[in-house]
Design an enzyme around this catalytic site. Structure first.
Site, short mmCIF file in Angstrom:
data_model
loop_
_atom_site.label_atom_id
_atom_site.label_comp_id
_atom_site.label_asym_id
_atom_site.label_seq_id
_atom_site.Cartn_x
_atom_site.Cartn_y
_atom_site.Cartn_z
N LYS A 162 0.64 -10.23 4.23
CA LYS A 162 0.69 -9.42 3.01
C LYS A 162 1.95 -9.79 2.24
O LYS A 162 3.01 -9.99 2.86
CB LYS A 162 0.69 -7.94 3.41
CG LYS A 162 0.65 -6.97 2.23
CD LYS A 162 0.57 -5.53 2.73
CE LYS A 162 0.48 -4.53 1.57
NZ LYS A 162 0.36 -3.13 2.07
N SER A 180 -3.41 -0.40 0.12
CA SER A 180 -2.84 -1.45 -0.68
C SER A 180 -2.98 -2.85 -0.06
O SER A 180 -2.77 -3.85 -0.75
CB SER A 180 -1.36 -1.17 -0.93
OG SER A 180 -0.65 -1.19 0.29
N SER A 184 -2.76 2.30 4.08
CA SER A 184 -2.99 0.97 3.49
C SER A 184 -3.40 -0.14 4.44
O SER A 184 -3.74 -1.23 3.99
CB SER A 184 -1.75 0.52 2.74
OG SER A 184 -1.72 1.12 1.49
N1 GLN Z 1 -2.84 4.90 -1.08
C1 GLN Z 1 -1.59 5.45 -0.69
C2 GLN Z 1 -0.62 5.37 -1.83
O1 GLN Z 1 -1.03 5.00 -2.87
C3 GLN Z 1 -1.07 4.74 0.53
C4 GLN Z 1 -0.55 3.41 0.21
C5 GLN Z 1 0.03 2.72 1.43
O2 GLN Z 1 -0.28 3.08 2.56
N2 GLN Z 1 0.90 1.78 1.17
O3 GLN Z 1 0.52 5.65 -1.72
#
Ligand code: GLN
Length: 484
Positions: free
Chosen positions: A76, A151, A175
């Site tokens: 990532k 994400s 995410s």
């Molecule tokens: N969807 C969540 C957010 O927008 C979690 C994102 C994540 O785990 N990085 O913060």
């Protein structure tokens, strides 16, 4: 080759049926062929990959190869990679070449793994659909009209389409697990402090945790073995003996007590997803597990609490992007303040700005007690719910996401609906416990994820249950069409 598990790839390499250079070329050519449909990579690093593959081949010849030596992976783009652009999905870091490797990257490299490139992601990991990336949305290989989740959507799309055998992700509120669910993969968020955050670009430091996104529980266990371990350079890294996460995969699950939280199966959960989960629960029951209804009474607080704590921490973490030391700087600033304002104003996207503003507000004098402090107190209640549940049951089972993958654009202009899509994943980050998602079926040809949550350091147990489920089902072996 792209259908093989890590162990199968490892055997193929060990028997010299293929060299790592050939295997790496194979995946690079798949990326070239398919990624224009998916947009799952921000940066592809063919030269570096082939160099690393050559080193891997040398170590096979020398007899010093480890289990995962020579196997390609994708990181990532939140993990710093020496000499390679590390953008975190943001215009702010579009020009940033990391001067060092994240611990996770270093460990994968030390294990002999080959980096194919850096995967697309929501900007600074803020999002659930990969639509907030500066580099454009990622598409779901199961249906390119659908989001891959976020994400870590680039990592998930790449593994699901078989253009990378496995990938790393990070999980602040879901995410890893949510994109794994939406793409039909196995994704694990470890206990907070298990995987080093050194060189992993910070979003919300008390919640962020790295982990694997894989085709199978066994693959996830193998990469987790490489990723974990105490790191002096991360002050929240836990100093405990390393574990072999594959050690218990073969254990049967007779006598396992599974808790089904009432709050995870009520209103808000898609009816068809619920049916798929029911069938999966039956399967686990047939394998010898017993089912127990439990309560996690503070579940409704998880999303509001997270959306105070995560923005508060991000507003502090992202203050370092000021146009001075690294990252984007606006053209011809008038003075220092103008430089700060325009550099940040021009380089951050709307979602990141929204979070910085919420977080700055929540932390400001006069509001700190009402919001941040209150959220921290509620966080404790959420954590206590889990501790009480784990006195009655071994693991907790629920959905990963309330629905299957939604369409691109469907929720993009409605942040609150988007935030609610993390309702089942966020509480585990607030509590710091591990959780994983495994594929359990389909609704309208889009994958459904089943989530297992365990107490601190129960990763091996969670992987064991996931593996046993995967021995009895073949959801994890289904492949999206069009990426043959
Ligand atoms: N969807 C969540 C957010 O927008 C979690 C994102 C994540 O785990 N990085 O913060």
């Amino acid at each position: 080759m792209h259908k093989k598990t890590l162990l199968e790839l490892s055997q193929t390499l060990r028997k010299r049926e293929i060299s790592s250079v050939e295997l790496t070329r194979y995946f690079l050519s798949r990326i070239e062929r398919y990624d224009s449909q998916l947009n799952s990579f921000i940066t592809i690093t063919p030269e570096l990959a082939l160099q690393q593959a050559q080193l891997a081949d040398d170590s096979y010849k020398a007899g010093t190869a480890d289990l995962l030596t020579g196997i390609p992976l994708a990181h990532k783009d939140i993990f710093c990679t020496l000499g390679v652009k590390t953008s975190c999905g943001s215009k702010m870091l579009d020009n940033f070449i990391a001067p060092y490797n994240a611990t996770v990257v270093e460990k994968c490299q030390a294990a002999g793994m080959v980096m194919l490139g850096k995967t697309n992601m929501d900007e600074f990991a803020m999002g659930s659909s990969n639509e907030t990336s500066y580099y454009g949305a990622v598409k779901n290989p199961w249906d390119t009209a659908a989001v891959p989740g976020g994400s870590s959507g680039g990592s998930a799309a790449a593994v699901a389409a078989g253009i990378a055998p496995i990938a790393t992700g990070t999980d602040t509120g879901g995410s890893i697990r949510q994109p794994a669910a939406l793409c039909g993969l196995t994704g694990l968020k470890p206990t907070y402090g298990t995987v080093s955050r050194y060189g992993m670009i910070a979003f919300a430091s008390s919640l962020d945790q790295g982990g694997p996104i894989a085709k199978t529980a066994e693959d996830a266990a193998l990469l987790l073995n490489v990723m974990t371990g105490f790191d002096q350079r991360d002050s929240t890294s836990l100093d405990r003996p390393t574990e072999d996460y594959t050690a218990h995969l073969q254990r049967d699950i007779k006598g396992l007590k599974i808790g089904l939280p009432k709050e995870y199966f009520g209103e808000g959960l898609d009816h068809e997803v619920a049916k798929v989960l029911e069938a999966a629960i039956k399967e686990l029951e047939q394998a010898g597990a017993s089912l127990h209804e439990i309560h996690l009474p503070n579940t409704h607080l998880a999303v509001p609490v997270y959306y105070i704590i995560a923005p508060a921490e991000c507003s502090s973490n992202l203050s370092r992007y000021d146009g001075v030391r690294f990252g984007y700087r606006c053209e011809n600033p008038k003075d220092l303040i103008d430089m700060y304002k325009r550099s940040r104003g021009e380089a951050f996207g709307a979602e990141v700005k929204r979070r910085i503003m919420i977080g700055t507000y929540a932390l400001s004098a006069g509001y700190y007690d009402a919001y941040y402090l209150k959220a921290q107190q509620l966080r404790r209640l959420i954590s206590n719910d889990f501790q009480q549940a784990f006195q009655q049951v071994d693991v907790i089972l629920g959905p990963t996401s309330p629905s299957v993958a939604f369409n691109l654009g469907e929720k993009a202009n409605d942040p609150v609906t988007m935030y609610l899509s993390d309702i089942y994943t966020i509480a585990t980050n607030l509590a710091g416990i591990p959780a994983l998602s495994i594929p359990a079926g389909f609704v309208n040809q889009r994958p459904v994820g089943l989530q297992l949550l365990g107490n601190y350091f129960s990763e091996a147990r969670l992987l064991n249950i996931a593996h046993q489920y995967q021995q009895r089902t073949d959801w994890h072996q289904q492949k999206p069409q069009g990426f043959a």
